[in-house]
Design an enzyme around this catalytic site. Structure first.
Site, short mmCIF file in Angstrom:
data_model
loop_
_atom_site.label_atom_id
_atom_site.label_comp_id
_atom_site.label_asym_id
_atom_site.label_seq_id
_atom_site.Cartn_x
_atom_site.Cartn_y
_atom_site.Cartn_z
CG LEU A 34 -1.98 -1.04 1.34
CD1 LEU A 34 -2.55 -1.09 2.76
CD2 LEU A 34 -3.08 -0.77 0.33
CB SER A 35 0.07 4.77 -0.82
OG SER A 35 0.72 6.01 -0.72
N GLY A 36 2.46 4.26 1.56
CA GLY A 36 2.80 4.51 2.96
C GLY A 36 3.23 3.26 3.72
CB SER A 107 2.35 -3.65 -8.56
OG SER A 107 3.17 -3.90 -7.44
S1 ADX Z 1 0.50 1.78 -9.12
O1 ADX Z 1 -0.80 1.46 -8.50
O2 ADX Z 1 0.38 2.18 -10.52
O3 ADX Z 1 1.48 0.67 -8.94
P1 ADX Z 1 2.56 3.59 -8.24
O4 ADX Z 1 3.37 2.76 -7.31
O5 ADX Z 1 3.10 3.80 -9.61
O6 ADX Z 1 1.05 3.02 -8.28
O7 ADX Z 1 2.35 5.04 -7.61
C1 ADX Z 1 1.85 5.16 -6.31
C2 ADX Z 1 2.15 6.53 -5.71
O8 ADX Z 1 1.39 7.53 -6.36
C3 ADX Z 1 1.73 6.57 -4.25
O9 ADX Z 1 2.80 6.27 -3.40
C4 ADX Z 1 1.25 7.99 -4.06
O10 ADX Z 1 2.35 8.81 -3.67
C5 ADX Z 1 0.82 8.43 -5.43
N1 ADX Z 1 -0.64 8.44 -5.66
C6 ADX Z 1 -1.32 9.47 -6.21
N2 ADX Z 1 -2.60 9.15 -6.41
C7 ADX Z 1 -2.77 7.89 -5.96
C8 ADX Z 1 -3.90 7.00 -5.89
N3 ADX Z 1 -5.11 7.35 -6.34
N4 ADX Z 1 -3.72 5.76 -5.36
C9 ADX Z 1 -2.51 5.41 -4.91
N5 ADX Z 1 -1.41 6.19 -4.95
C10 ADX Z 1 -1.53 7.42 -5.47
#
Ligand code: ADX
Length: 197
Positions: A34-36, A107
């Protein structure tokens, strides 16, 4: 996928020869979470450790790739799929160059991660689950994005309004709540070099 009327060329230097020069195998270490959750922190700390060990590495990071090569993509399901396709192909190029590629991307879909896995021989794609409960990621909120997403200012936010498929059969799982960064890195190093370097 490939363009019409094109013929691939092959280098006379093989990946095996590059690996011999580097004195280590090439690999793609794919960090999902997850983000974070701590993916980027883990990626750069691992890279630093590998560099100290004399390994040739490169980090591909979601936020970074979205400044350039993937800067035209958003966060719809389709755009994320294209994002992972591009970064997967990029990871493969660096891998073919003999590097240990460390890729840190949310991902969220197993299918896309598996598509990247299939680009390289079995064993050379190492999926690392950077495990951290959503509530903790939201508490950490290092970029203030969860707050924005809760206020409805960001759509399709992973974990809140967009899905995340946690890996079930990954090579290694790192719990970023239970382990600090250096312990996490040591776990990965043990996995990568069980007999030392
Ligand atoms: S992925 O889903 O396409 O794999 P990726 O890893 O490139 O995502 O980018 C994620 C980063 O984009 C997060 O860490 C966050 O900083 C930023 N971000 C901006 N909008 C979103 C969103 N809607 N969901 C998740 N991350 C987001």
């Amino acid at each position: 996928m490939r363009s019409e009327n094109t013929t691939p060329h092959t280098s006379s230097i093989t990946r095996a020869e590059r690996e011999k020069l580097n004195q280590h195998k090439a690999a793609i270490i794919w960090i999902t979470g997850l983000s974070g959750s701590g993916k980027s922190t883990l990626a750069y700390a691992l890279e630093q450790r590998l560099y100290q060990m004399g390994c040739r590495t490169f980090v591909l990071d979601g936020d970074n790739m979205r400044q350039g090569l993937c800067g035209d993509l958003g966060f719809s399901e389709e755009d994320r799929k294209e994002n992972i396709r591009r970064v997967g192909e990029t990871a493969k190029l660096f891998y073919e160059a003999g590097l240990i590629v460390i890729a840190a991307f949310i991902s969220p879909k197993k299918e896309e991660r598996d598509r990247v896995r299939a680009l390289v021989p079995a064993g050379d794609f190492i999926e690392v689950y950077c495990e951290c409960p959503l509530e903790i990621c939201e508490q950490r909120d290092p970029k203030g994005l969860y707050k924005k997403a809760r206020l409805g200012k960001i759509k399709n936010f992973t974990g809140l309004s967009a899905p995340y498929e946690a890996p079930v059969l990954m090579e290694i799982s790192i719990n970023s709540v239970e382990l600090n960064v250096s312990a996490s890195v040591e776990n990965l190093i043990e996995f990568l070099f069980p007999f030392g370097r």
